[in-house]
Design an enzyme around this catalytic site. Structure first.
Site, mmCIF file in Angstrom:
data_model
loop_
_atom_site.group_PDB
_atom_site.id
_atom_site.type_symbol
_atom_site.label_atom_id
_atom_site.label_comp_id
_atom_site.label_asym_id
_atom_site.label_seq_id
_atom_site.Cartn_x
_atom_site.Cartn_y
_atom_site.Cartn_z
ATOM 1 N N HIS A 54 0.838 -1.204 0.000
ATOM 2 C CA HIS A 54 0.000 0.000 0.000
ATOM 3 C C HIS A 54 0.872 1.253 0.000
ATOM 4 O O HIS A 54 2.068 1.195 0.290
ATOM 5 C CB HIS A 54 -0.930 0.025 1.224
ATOM 6 C CG HIS A 54 -2.121 -0.879 1.095
ATOM 7 N ND1 HIS A 54 -2.095 -2.190 1.486
ATOM 8 C CD2 HIS A 54 -3.363 -0.659 0.592
ATOM 9 C CE1 HIS A 54 -3.275 -2.754 1.235
ATOM 10 N NE2 HIS A 54 -4.062 -1.842 0.689
ATOM 11 N N LYS B 155 -0.546 5.093 4.308
ATOM 12 C CA LYS B 155 -1.463 4.173 5.023
ATOM 13 C C LYS B 155 -1.027 4.017 6.484
ATOM 14 O O LYS B 155 0.141 3.724 6.757
ATOM 15 C CB LYS B 155 -1.516 2.813 4.338
ATOM 16 C CG LYS B 155 -2.562 1.893 4.956
ATOM 17 C CD LYS B 155 -2.871 0.726 4.055
ATOM 18 C CE LYS B 155 -3.890 -0.212 4.689
ATOM 19 N NZ LYS B 155 -5.192 0.420 4.949
#
Ligand code: NAD
Length: 259
Positions: free
Chosen positions: A145, A149
């Site tokens: 990600h 995040k």
């Protein structure tokens, strides 16, 4: 034509759903709901706007909400009162709040998913088959990600891990988050979890099943929020006209699977 009311319409997911809906002849966004402070946002979709869902919602409409905990609970209450269907994607609810949303499904159809990607739903179905067919293969999960995040591993990676743990009769302590040092040979009764962070990755989940002389990779990559928006619209079409009840994306893809 399915009449959709968008809650959280000025937000990132609300705008992605509005964009996907504008290209879909089967749905019409009849109203947009968001907190008053965000009304007038130049990036927000056009049409009827309100800060109060109950003032724009009609029986038979489908609400699609990506608005956070409060908006999710308000939507569940309002949909149950009006007999409107609810497609709900907000995350971060407590167990007690999830129970409130579940209860609303006693009065109206509710589709709830922490990940609205149809590809992830299909990956989970494929994983169920692979886990049953390969009961003694090693399992490692790799997720990637963007650098902003906050939580690791992702909720979706944990959901995939829970599926694998359950299939193997294991529980959360069997999850190993990364490895470092002289750990010796890999025990069979563990599942490895690896969270890679960097750049602008939207969402990438890979389940690796490793056998003696072969291995299998099941991987899903979300390129942008459109992936979740299309899943939410598929959910709205699935819910329209259904009886009250709690549904998941598994129900949505089941009808499409060739048996
Ligand atoms: P965002 O902050 O960009 O947008 C949220 C919008 O909701 C904002 O415009 C905000 O003003 C509005 N809002 C907040 N409270 C409200 C209320 N009570 N009534 C009406 N509107 C309200 O956030 P986002 O990235 O669009 O994500 C929204 C939610 O959806 C988050 O919980 C996020 O984790 C979740 N999400 C779920 C999926 C999935 O596939 N299930 C995918 C992406 C995001």
């Amino acid at each position: 034509m399915i009449r959709v009311v968008l809650v959280g319409a000025a937000g990132r997911m609300g705008r992605a759903v509005a964009t996907a809906a504008s290209a879909d002849p089967e749905v019409e966004v009849v109203a947009c709901v968001d907190r008053a402070t965000t009304l007038g946002n130049p990036d927000a979709p056009g049409g009827v706007w309100s800060s109060d869902l109950s003032s724009v919602l009609g029986a038979g409409d489908v609400v699609i909400e990506f608005s956070g905990r409060e908006g999710c609970l308000e939507s569940a209450r309002c949909c149950a009162e009006r007999g409107a269907a609810l497609v709900s994607g907000s995350t971060g609810l407590t167990e007690a709040e999830e129970a409130v949303v579940r209860e609303s499904s006693g009065r109206t159809p509710v589709l709830r998913a922490a990940n609205f990607s149809l590809g992830i739903a299909a990956l989970r179905a494929a994983l169920r088959v692979a886990l049953a067919a390969l009961p003694d293969w090693d399992i490692e999960i790799v997720e990637r990600h963007h650098r902003r995040k906050a939580d690791s591993p992702s909720g979706t990676a944990l959901a995939l891990a829970d599926q694998a743990l359950e299939a193997r009769g294991l529980s959360r302590p069997a999850l190993v988050h990364g490895r470092h040092g002289a750990l010796g040979p890999r025990p069979a009764d563990q599942i490895g979890m690896h969270a890679v962070r960097g750049g602008g990755w939207v969402g990438d989940h890979e389940v690796l099943l490793a056998g003696e002389a072969e291995w299998l990779e099941l991987r899903h990559v979300a390129q942008d929020r459109g992936a979740f928006a299309h899943g939410a619209l598929a959910g709205a079409k699935f819910l329209a006209g259904r009886p009250a009840g709690l549904y998941t994306l598994e129900h949505v893809i089941q009808g499409r699977v060739i048996r």
